[in-house]
Design an enzyme around this catalytic site. Structure first.
Site, mmCIF file in Angstrom:
data_model
loop_
_atom_site.group_PDB
_atom_site.id
_atom_site.type_symbol
_atom_site.label_atom_id
_atom_site.label_comp_id
_atom_site.label_asym_id
_atom_site.label_seq_id
_atom_site.Cartn_x
_atom_site.Cartn_y
_atom_site.Cartn_z
ATOM 1 N N ASN A 149 50.619 62.390 13.191
ATOM 2 C CA ASN A 149 49.970 61.110 12.933
ATOM 3 C C ASN A 149 49.385 60.619 14.258
ATOM 4 O O ASN A 149 49.820 61.032 15.337
ATOM 5 C CB ASN A 149 50.935 60.098 12.310
ATOM 6 C CG ASN A 149 52.166 59.860 13.176
ATOM 7 O OD1 ASN A 149 52.413 60.540 14.158
ATOM 8 N ND2 ASN A 149 52.975 58.885 12.789
ATOM 9 N N HIS A 187 48.223 58.550 17.619
ATOM 10 C CA HIS A 187 48.777 57.577 18.550
ATOM 11 C C HIS A 187 47.841 57.362 19.722
ATOM 12 O O HIS A 187 47.200 58.291 20.211
ATOM 13 C CB HIS A 187 50.133 58.044 19.081
ATOM 14 C CG HIS A 187 51.194 58.088 18.038
ATOM 15 N ND1 HIS A 187 51.992 57.012 17.737
ATOM 16 C CD2 HIS A 187 51.569 59.084 17.191
ATOM 17 C CE1 HIS A 187 52.809 57.337 16.763
ATOM 18 N NE2 HIS A 187 52.581 58.590 16.413
ATOM 19 N N GLU A 231 52.447 49.564 14.749
ATOM 20 C CA GLU A 231 52.333 50.725 13.868
ATOM 21 C C GLU A 231 51.242 50.516 12.823
ATOM 22 O O GLU A 231 51.164 49.455 12.188
ATOM 23 C CB GLU A 231 53.668 51.006 13.175
ATOM 24 C CG GLU A 231 54.734 51.541 14.110
ATOM 25 C CD GLU A 231 55.859 52.214 13.354
ATOM 26 O OE1 GLU A 231 55.562 53.102 12.524
ATOM 27 O OE2 GLU A 231 57.029 51.854 13.587
ATOM 28 N N GLY A 278 55.922 57.606 17.906
ATOM 29 C CA GLY A 278 55.304 56.916 19.034
ATOM 30 C C GLY A 278 56.018 57.190 20.340
ATOM 31 O O GLY A 278 55.383 57.366 21.387
ATOM 32 N N ASN A 302 64.092 50.067 12.956
ATOM 33 C CA ASN A 302 62.956 50.485 12.118
ATOM 34 C C ASN A 302 63.561 50.844 10.765
ATOM 35 O O ASN A 302 64.232 51.876 10.628
ATOM 36 C CB ASN A 302 62.285 51.681 12.777
ATOM 37 C CG ASN A 302 60.908 52.013 12.244
ATOM 38 O OD1 ASN A 302 60.379 53.072 12.535
ATOM 39 N ND2 ASN A 302 60.293 51.141 11.469
ATOM 40 N N CYS A 310 59.596 53.237 16.958
ATOM 41 C CA CYS A 310 58.696 54.210 16.343
ATOM 42 C C CYS A 310 58.996 55.565 16.970
ATOM 43 O O CYS A 310 58.743 55.766 18.163
ATOM 44 C CB CYS A 310 57.236 53.818 16.577
ATOM 45 S SG CYS A 310 56.041 55.029 15.928
ATOM 46 N N CYS A 323 56.956 59.996 9.858
ATOM 47 C CA CYS A 323 57.615 58.881 10.533
ATOM 48 C C CYS A 323 58.853 59.427 11.223
ATOM 49 O O CYS A 323 59.741 59.984 10.570
ATOM 50 C CB CYS A 323 57.982 57.790 9.529
ATOM 51 S SG CYS A 323 58.935 56.441 10.266
#
Length: 279
Positions: free
Chosen positions: A164, A166, A215, A227, A13, A224, A75
């Site tokens: 964030n 999910h 994503e 994630g 990533n 991720c 992130c």
């Protein structure tokens, strides 16, 4: 204007890191970030991360533009890369540096470990539907194993916010998922008013699972971090895994713990410098 950068990756990533400590706003626009992230005509990356001055008594602030120009709250792989970048900027040994970093998802606390990896206190997961957000169930309830219609099929999903959003679904074989086809339909489903990151999870054992991810704003990525954290939380909520597990991603493994003591999630994984340059 020339932009000096360093490229890092966390399990594939990959990110463009920019020293933005001289000003409190990103030095480039989202449109310029899209150009920099282009894998054919630019540097190539899943996003651009800016190291800005700290806010509210933190050491630094993190901002990130995805490869499509959107701005996520946080992130997980990116903050590990940022910690390694900050240690390089400061000229330290990178053996045990610890930072408090202000993000749109709250304060994150990465620490470089003596074996060269980065452990991040990711905070407590948010579990109520209104916190995700999702309309799959009433806002004051947990969205655990809720049915949703996507791509002509009914899926059972569990939703978790790590700052964030999910959406996690458990499958028998992650390799069989047509991610490029199904991922965008999850991301843009009307049940997710702020769009969604989607993780497909194959449980191998109580302490190991495989994951593929679509994503929000970046598409298919090799890893991720948020994630993987959300996936472990979902696996614990549904009784599939223990509170400490290895999450195997296409780019490599992450070690995730959802502490039974303080209810915070801890993520440990690598952050590798690739090259420096000027754009």
């Amino acid at each position: 204007m020339a932009i000096e950068f360093t490229k890092y990756h966390g399990l594939g990533n990959d990110f463009i890191l920019v020293d933005n400590r001289s000003t409190s706003t990103p030095v480039i626009t989202p449109e310029k970030a899209i150009a920099m992230c282009d894998r054919h005509f630019g540097i190539g990356a899943d996003g651009v991360i800016f190291a800005l001055p700290g806010e509210n008594d933190t050491d630094y602030t993190m901002r990130i533009f995805n490869s499509d120009g959107s701005e996520p709250e946080m992130c997980g792989n990116g903050i590990r890369c940022l910690a390694a970048f900050l240690a390089d900027l400061e000229g330290t040994s990178r053996k045990s540096d610890k930072y408090s970093i202000h993000t749109l998802a709250g304060v994150m606390r990465p620490q470089l470990t003596f074996d060269g990896e980065v452990k991040v206190d990711m905070g407590e997961p948010r579990l109520l539907a209104g916190e995700i957000p999702t309309t799959l169930c009433p806002p004051d309830q947990k969205a655990v194993e809720q049915p949703i219609e996507v791509a002509g099929k009914t899926w059972e999903v569990t939703c978790v916010s790590m700052g964030n959003p999910h959406c996690i679904t458990f499958v028998d074989d992650v390799a069989a998922i047509k991610l490029a086809e199904i991922g965008p339909q999850f991301e843009n489903h009307p049940a997710f008013p702020q769009k969604i990151n989607t993780e497909f999870i194959q449980v191998i054992s109580r302490d190991r699972m495989k994951m593929r991810v679509w994503e929000r704003g970046a598409g298919i990525t090799l890893a991720c971090g948020t994630g993987a954290c959300a996936a472990l939380v979902a696996a614990v909520l549904t009784g599939r895994c223990d509170r400490i597990a290895t999450v195997e991603l296409p780019g490599g493994p992450l070690e995730i713990e959802w502490s039974d003591i303080d209810q915070r999630v801890y993520m440990t994984g690598p952050a590798e410098r690739v090259f420096t340059g000027k754009f």
